[in-house]
Design an enzyme around this catalytic site. Sequence first.
Site, PDB file in Angstrom:
ATOM      1  N   LYS A  44     -26.265   4.044  19.909  1.00 27.83           N
ATOM      2  CA  LYS A  44     -26.177   5.434  20.045  1.00 27.83           C
ATOM      3  C   LYS A  44     -24.569   5.514  20.335  1.00 27.83           C
ATOM      4  CE  LYS A  44     -27.814   9.706  22.101  1.00 27.83           C
ATOM      5  NZ  LYS A  44     -26.537  10.369  22.534  1.00 27.83           N
TER       6      LYS A  44
ATOM      7  N   PHE B 220       0.810  -1.243   0.087  1.00 25.15           N
ATOM      8  CA  PHE B 220       0.004  -0.070  -0.036  1.00 25.15           C
ATOM      9  C   PHE B 220       0.805   1.370   0.061  1.00 25.15           C
ATOM     10  CE2 PHE B 220      -2.319   3.259   2.059  1.00 25.15           C
ATOM     11  CZ  PHE B 220      -3.272   3.561   1.390  1.00 25.15           C
TER      12      PHE B 220
ATOM     13  N   CYS C 113     -19.333  38.913  47.156  1.00 20.28           N
ATOM     14  CA  CYS C 113     -19.222  40.176  47.368  1.00 20.28           C
ATOM     15  C   CYS C 113     -19.665  40.476  49.005  1.00 20.28           C
ATOM     16  CB  CYS C 113     -19.852  41.083  46.470  1.00 20.28           C
ATOM     17  SG  CYS C 113     -21.677  40.644  46.759  1.00 20.28           S
TER      18      CYS C 113
ATOM     19  N   CYS D 222     -27.624  36.218  44.913  1.00 24.80           N
ATOM     20  CA  CYS D 222     -27.151  37.495  45.520  1.00 24.80           C
ATOM     21  C   CYS D 222     -27.634  38.546  44.504  1.00 24.80           C
ATOM     22  CB  CYS D 222     -25.441  37.396  45.323  1.00 24.80           C
ATOM     23  SG  CYS D 222     -24.714  39.036  45.270  1.00 24.80           S
TER      24      CYS D 222
ATOM     25  N   GLU E 199     -30.816   1.835  16.270  1.00 20.38           N
ATOM     26  CA  GLU E 199     -29.384   1.636  16.152  1.00 20.38           C
ATOM     27  C   GLU E 199     -28.743   1.975  17.517  1.00 20.38           C
ATOM     28  OE1 GLU E 199     -29.020   5.223  13.528  1.00 20.38           O
ATOM     29  OE2 GLU E 199     -30.774   4.659  12.159  1.00 20.38           O
TER      30      GLU E 199
HETATM   31  S1  IVH Z   1     -29.860  10.686  14.949  1.00 18.72           S
HETATM   32  C1  IVH Z   1     -32.754  14.096  14.352  1.00 18.72           C
HETATM   33  N1  IVH Z   1     -28.581   8.357  15.499  1.00 18.72           N
HETATM   34  O1  IVH Z   1     -26.580  11.604  19.416  1.00 18.72           O
HETATM   35  C2  IVH Z   1     -32.015  13.008  15.061  1.00 18.72           C
HETATM   36  N2  IVH Z   1     -27.818  10.242  16.408  1.00 18.72           N
HETATM   37  O2  IVH Z   1     -28.531  13.295  21.170  1.00 18.72           O
HETATM   38  C3  IVH Z   1     -30.244  13.271  14.989  1.00 18.72           C
HETATM   39  N3  IVH Z   1     -25.792   9.963  17.894  1.00 18.72           N
HETATM   40  O3  IVH Z   1     -25.935  14.792  17.889  1.00 18.72           O
HETATM   41  C4  IVH Z   1     -29.558  12.202  15.662  1.00 18.72           C
HETATM   42  N4  IVH Z   1     -25.454   7.726  17.541  1.00 18.72           N
HETATM   43  O4  IVH Z   1     -24.354  12.975  17.630  1.00 18.72           O
HETATM   44  C5  IVH Z   1     -28.538   9.380  15.622  1.00 18.72           C
HETATM   45  N5  IVH Z   1     -27.403   6.136  15.639  1.00 18.72           N
HETATM   46  C6  IVH Z   1     -27.632   7.419  15.979  1.00 18.72           C
HETATM   47  C7  IVH Z   1     -26.648   8.132  16.765  1.00 18.72           C
HETATM   48  C8  IVH Z   1     -26.682   9.678  17.044  1.00 18.72           C
HETATM   49  C9  IVH Z   1     -24.859   8.601  18.255  1.00 18.72           C
HETATM   50  C10 IVH Z   1     -25.615  11.241  18.664  1.00 18.72           C
HETATM   51  C11 IVH Z   1     -25.788  12.403  17.608  1.00 18.72           C
HETATM   52  C12 IVH Z   1     -26.494  13.362  18.140  1.00 18.72           C
HETATM   53  C13 IVH Z   1     -26.904  12.706  19.433  1.00 18.72           C
HETATM   54  C14 IVH Z   1     -28.191  13.161  19.893  1.00 18.72           C
END
Ligand code: IVH
Length: 663
Positions: free
Chosen positions: A112, A34, A409, A424, A110
Site C-alpha cells: 500500500k 539525453f 458563547c 452547546c 500488493e
Molecule cells: S486499490 C477499489 N491498491 O489506498 C480499490 N490502492 O484506501 C482501490 N493505495 O485511495 C484502491 N496502494 O490511493 C489500491 N496497491 C494499491 C494501493 C492503493 C495505495 C491507496 C489508494 C487508495 C487508498 C485506499
Amino acid sequence: MNEKERIDFLRQEINKHNHAYYVLDTPIISDFDFDKLLYELIELEKKHPDLHDINSPTQRVGGAVLDHFQTVLHKFPMLSLDNSYSINDLKDFDTRIKKIIDIEFDYVCELKYDGVSISLTYENGKLILATTRGDGVQGDNVTENIKTIKSIPLELKGDYPDIFEIRGEVFISKSKFKTFKEKTAQQRIDKGLEPFANARNLASGSLKLLNTKEVSERPLDCFLYSLLGDKLPSKNHFYNLMKAKEWGFKVPSYIEKCKSINDVSEFVKKWEDKRSALPFEIDGIVVKINDIDLQEEIGYKAKSPRWAIAYKFQAEKAITKLNNVTYQVGRTGAITPVATLEPVSLAGTIVKRASLHNSDQIEKLGVFVGATVVIEKGGDIIPKVVSVQDEEKNLFSQQIDYISNCPSCDRKLVRNEGDAKHYCLNYLYCFPQIKARFSHFVSRKAMNIDGLGSETIELLIKNDLINNFDDLYYLKRDKLLLLGKNVEKSTVNLLNAIEKSKTVPFERVLFALGIRYVGETVAKVLANHFSSIDDIISCDDLTQVDEIGDKIAKSVKDYFCESRNIKLINNLKNIGLNFNSKNKDLKSKKLDGMKIVISGVFNLSRSELKNIIEQHSGKYVSSISKNTTFILAGENMGPSKKEKANSLNVKLMSEKEFLELLS
Ligand code: IVH
C-alpha cells in the site's frame, strides 16, 4: 531523414530513454547525451509549430500557469478500502468472501504505497486525462501537472486497449524526499515557512500547484495498481498489470499471487519486517481478489469494494507532555476536548495538538495536565492521545475540570443520555457553530462553492452580510469589494461559484443543510428513496426506508419541525436550489421493492444488468438472504448458492425470463 521524420524519431528516442531511466531504473545513455537530444527536439519544434503535439516529451518541462483546476466527474468512482489491523481481521475477510463465492480463487497482495491516488485515462495510446481522487465521485483535472512526472508514459507501446483508465499512487521516494527537503529548507525558512515535513504531503501538495513549472521541479514518481475499462486484456487483475508494464507503466514488482489467506499473512509479515528497507514509504498491504468477474460477483459497499481490503501497519506512536486542554465547538454544537502538547515529531510531522474525544475518554485514560502521554496517528486523521505513561500524579499535575459552559458563547452545555459528547445548544448565535455550518455548506461534497475559505466566511458573518445559507445568494459585488479582502477577480469567481451551486443535485443540497446524522451516504439514501424534500418532510416514519434507523429518523423529523428550517428551505427553493430527485432514466416501477441477487455468467454484462434493475426501480443486493426476491441466475451458478437459494425458498430467474418480464 527530413525534419518532420527527425522530430518523430527524437520523440520516440526520448520517450525510450525516459522509460529506461525513470521506469526501469537502467539508463542507456548519459545525462549529457539525453539533454542534447531534448535540446535538438525543442529547437526543431520551435521551427515547426505546425507539428506541435501535446504529448511530445518536451511538454514535460511545465510552463503553463493555471488559475484553477477543472472539476471532472469520474467515469468509475474512485473508492477507498476498508482497513484491517490484524491477521484475524484478514481471516474474517476471507470468511466473508467464502460465504459469497464457493469456488477456488487467488488473492493478489500488493504494497500500500503511501502517496496520493491518481486516475489516468489513455485513448489510442495517449494520455488524455489525469484526475485526483477528490471526493471519489469527482476530482480535479491535473493532467498538466501529471505530464511532468517522467515515469508516467505520455504515449504507450504494444497492444493496449483503445481506451482505458489506469489508477495508481503518486509518491516521492525516501531519498528524493530527503534531498529535496534539504535543498529547499533554507529557502522556506526565509519565507517564514516550515521545511517540508513528509513525502506524502509534499506529493499531494505538488499536484495542487497551479504552476506546472514548479511541479516539474518536484521529484514525483508514480506506481500503477489497477486497470479499468471495457476492453482490458483479460479478466485477471494480475495479468492486466503485467500487460500494463509492457505498455510502459511503472508497475511495481512487489506484487504476489496468493492461493490462501495463510499465504496472504506470510506476505504481510514479510513486508512488515522489510518495510523500512524499501526505497519508498508504505503504510500497509492491499489484498485483492484476482479474478475480475469474481470481484463483480462479490460487489461493493457505498464507498469501498467488498473484494479487497487494506491491512494497515501499526500506527506510529510518540511520547510527549500534555500542557493544557482546550475545547472546540463543532458544527452541531458538539464539544471536543483537545490536548495542547509539547511539540513532538510523529510520522514526519510536528504534532502540537491531539484529540481527547470527550469527557468519558479523559476519565478512562486517567489523563491530567502535566501527564506524559502516548499519542498515535493513523492516516490523515488528527492524532489522538491513547494512553498515559505516569504511574501516578506528582506535585505539578493538575486535574482536568471538564467545562460546563460553552467556551465560545458561555451557554450551559447539555449532555443527553446515550451521547458521549456535551453539546452547546445555542444553535442560532454561537459563532463557531454558525461558521462551521457555512464551511460545511460550501464544502466540496456539499454545494462546492470555491473561494469561501474560513477567513472569508468569518468576515462575511462579522459584517452581517450572511447569517443563514440563503444570504449567500443575495451577496452583491460592490458589498464584497467593500470588505477589501477580495480583489475584483476573486469576487467575480466567488459570485460565479455561488450561482453555479444552484445546479448541485438534491442529494448534495440535502447533505449541505447539515442535519445531524445526515452525512453524505444518508443524504444519498434519502434522495434516492424520495422524489423531493416535500416527500421527506411529510413522511411520518422514515425508518421504513432501508438503512434509516431511529436515531437518523428522529434527527430529520426534529429538523423539519423547526419553522425556521422550513422557512430556510422555502427561501432556498425560491432561489432555485435543487430539492427534487431526478430519477435517472427510470423506466418503470416493475421491480419496485424487489431485492435481486445476480449470480453466474450472462450475455449482458453485470453492470448492464445492475443498471436495468435500478432503471426498473429494483435493488441489486450482493448476497442471498430470506429477503431476496429472486436470483437472476446465469450459467455456471455456484452449487452452494443454488443450495442456499433452495433452502431459503428463493426462486431463480433466467436472463431471458428477466428481460421478458421487463419488456
Ligand atoms: S486499490 C477499489 N491498491 O489506498 C480499490 N490502492 O484506501 C482501490 N493505495 O485511495 C484502491 N496502494 O490511493 C489500491 N496497491 C494499491 C494501493 C492503493 C495505495 C491507496 C489508494 C487508495 C487508498 C485506499
